[in-house]
Write an enzyme that holds these catalytic residues in place. Structure first.
Site, PDB file in Angstrom:
ATOM      1  N   ASN A   9       0.872  -1.179   0.000  1.00 21.83           N
ATOM      2  CA  ASN A   9       0.000   0.000   0.000  1.00 21.83           C
ATOM      3  C   ASN A   9       0.905   1.223   0.000  1.00 21.83           C
ATOM      4  OD1 ASN A   9      -1.810   2.049   0.470  1.00 21.83           O
ATOM      5  ND2 ASN A   9      -2.185   1.514   2.614  1.00 21.83           N
ATOM      6  N   LYS A  11       0.159   4.267  -0.333  1.00 27.04           N
ATOM      7  CA  LYS A  11      -0.471   5.478   0.216  1.00 27.04           C
ATOM      8  C   LYS A  11      -0.239   6.660  -0.743  1.00 27.04           C
ATOM      9  CE  LYS A  11       0.311   3.519   4.722  1.00 27.04           C
ATOM     10  NZ  LYS A  11       0.212   3.666   6.145  1.00 27.04           N
ATOM     11  N   HIS A  93      -9.486   1.247   4.574  1.00 21.75           N
ATOM     12  CA  HIS A  93      -8.217   1.399   5.309  1.00 21.75           C
ATOM     13  C   HIS A  93      -8.442   2.332   6.492  1.00 21.75           C
ATOM     14  CE1 HIS A  93      -4.095   2.524   6.237  1.00 21.75           C
ATOM     15  NE2 HIS A  93      -3.730   1.400   5.632  1.00 21.75           N
ATOM     16  N   GLU A  95      -6.803   4.688   7.651  1.00 17.66           N
ATOM     17  CA  GLU A  95      -6.560   6.118   7.388  1.00 17.66           C
ATOM     18  C   GLU A  95      -7.767   6.738   6.704  1.00 17.66           C
ATOM     19  OE1 GLU A  95      -2.821   5.631   5.371  1.00 17.66           O
ATOM     20  OE2 GLU A  95      -1.905   5.041   7.266  1.00 17.66           O
ATOM     21  N   GLU A 165      -5.625  -5.052  10.398  1.00 19.15           N
ATOM     22  CA  GLU A 165      -4.586  -4.052  10.652  1.00 19.15           C
ATOM     23  C   GLU A 165      -4.890  -3.318  11.956  1.00 19.15           C
ATOM     24  OE1 GLU A 165      -2.472  -2.850   6.795  1.00 19.15           O
ATOM     25  OE2 GLU A 165      -4.199  -1.551   7.020  1.00 19.15           O
ATOM     26  N   GLY A 171       2.295   2.082  10.658  1.00 15.36           N
ATOM     27  CA  GLY A 171       3.250   3.181  10.507  1.00 15.36           C
ATOM     28  C   GLY A 171       3.921   3.584  11.807  1.00 15.36           C
ATOM     29  N   SER A 211       3.312  -2.373  10.279  1.00 14.00           N
ATOM     30  CA  SER A 211       4.764  -2.397  10.459  1.00 14.00           C
ATOM     31  C   SER A 211       5.397  -3.747  10.094  1.00 14.00           C
ATOM     32  CB  SER A 211       5.132  -1.988  11.888  1.00 14.00           C
ATOM     33  OG  SER A 211       4.670  -0.669  12.146  1.00 14.00           O
TER      34      SER A 211
HETATM   35  C1  PEP Z   1      -0.751   0.064   5.857  1.00 14.21           C
HETATM   36  O1  PEP Z   1      -0.749   1.204   5.461  1.00 14.21           O
HETATM   37  O2  PEP Z   1      -1.677  -0.675   5.507  1.00 14.21           O
HETATM   38  C2  PEP Z   1       0.329  -0.383   6.738  1.00 14.21           C
HETATM   39  C3  PEP Z   1       0.229  -1.553   7.294  1.00 14.21           C
HETATM   40  O3  PEP Z   1       1.391   0.482   6.911  1.00 14.21           O
HETATM   41  P1  PEP Z   1       2.819   0.129   7.597  1.00 14.21           P
HETATM   42  O4  PEP Z   1       3.278  -1.182   6.996  1.00 14.21           O
HETATM   43  O5  PEP Z   1       3.707   1.259   7.241  1.00 14.21           O
HETATM   44  O6  PEP Z   1       2.577  -0.003   9.063  1.00 14.21           O
END
Ligand code: PEP
Length: 247
Positions: A9, A11, A93, A95, A165, A171, A211
């Site tokens: 992803n 972003k 997601h 976000e 998630e 992040g 992460s």
């Molecule tokens: C994501 O944006 O779905 C995500 C898991 O980000 P990160 O791997 O940076 O934590």
């Protein structure tokens, strides 16, 4: 046997030129039997699709509207994504839920629209840190799953991927332990079994996201119920992403 699926992803990162560079770095390092997806910004979809011709790397978008067209300034429709040849779309997601008022209801509408247009939705669910600290994570995630799949027929479930998630792990550099991730993903599978049946819950692929990096991908992928990863930060660096898909 569920085929592992690793999706990046990106972003709101990378120009078209940068996107072309990244996919060219990774497209020849794909692993047989690991489905690999890059979810790039809308602006890069068309050019990236051209670069992927003749490879098994799949293309994903990061969001879409549920209507096919209309007065929705700034939105992108499933028809537009289908025209480009998008295979996957991330829906719900955290976000988008946090910054753009995405709700379980809009998630449900978007999943239905994606299925109608043969785009596989990657449906994101997950709890906040406060909810986990209050031991509410199962309740929260179960409600997200039940609402996301309202009126989705059993036969359509084969065309859906779920991504668990935990918001506190996105992040932040903080990963759920492999046990925390696997426990929640087993719980999601059970929730799907209760709503549909065991055949469907055994087949649906459920990713972990939060992460994920080369140093923790192996232990995550060793877990019984985890079928892949949705990766943010580490998917922007070709060498790291190649390590991830070679878990
Ligand atoms: C994501 O944006 O779905 C995500 C898991 O980000 P990160 O791997 O940076 O934590």
């Amino acid at each position: 046997m569920r085929t592992p699926i690793i999706a990046g992803n990106w972003k709101m990162n990378k120009t078209i030129e940068e996107a072309i560079h990244i996919v060219n770095e990774i497209k020849n390092s794909l692993i047989e039997d690991v489905e690999t997806v890059v979810c790039v910004p809308f602006t890069s979809l068309k050019e990236v699709k051209k670069e992927l011709a003749g490879t098994k790397l799949k293309l994903g978008a990061q969001n879409m509207h549920w209507e096919e067209s209309g007065a929705f300034t700034g939105e992108i429709s499933p028809l537009m994504l289908k025209e480009i040849g998008v295979d996957y779309v991330i829906i719900g997601h955290s976000e988008r839920r946090q910054y753009f008022n995405e709700t379980d209801e809009t998630v449900n509408k978007k999943i239905k629209a994606a299925l109608k247009h043969n785009i596989i939705p990657i449906v994101c669910v997950g709890e906040t840190l406060e909810q986990r600290e209050a031991n509410m994570e199962n309740e929260i995630v179960k409600a997200q799953i039940v609402k996301a799949f309202e009126d989705i027929e059993a036969e359509e479930m084969a065309n859906i991927v779920v991504a668990y998630e935990p918001i506190w792990a996105i992040g932040t550099g903080k990963t759920a332990t492999k046990e925390e991730a696997n426990d929640m993903i087993s719980f999601i599978r059970k929730t799907i079994m209760d709503k549909y049946d065991k055949e469907i819950s055994d087949k649906i692929r459920i990713q972990y996201g939060g992460s994920v990096k080369p140093s923790n991908i192996s232990e995550i992928m060793e877990q019984s119920d985890i079928d892949g990863a949705l990766v943010g930060g580490a998917s922007l660096k070709p060498d790291e992403f190649i390590k991830l898909i070679s878990f």
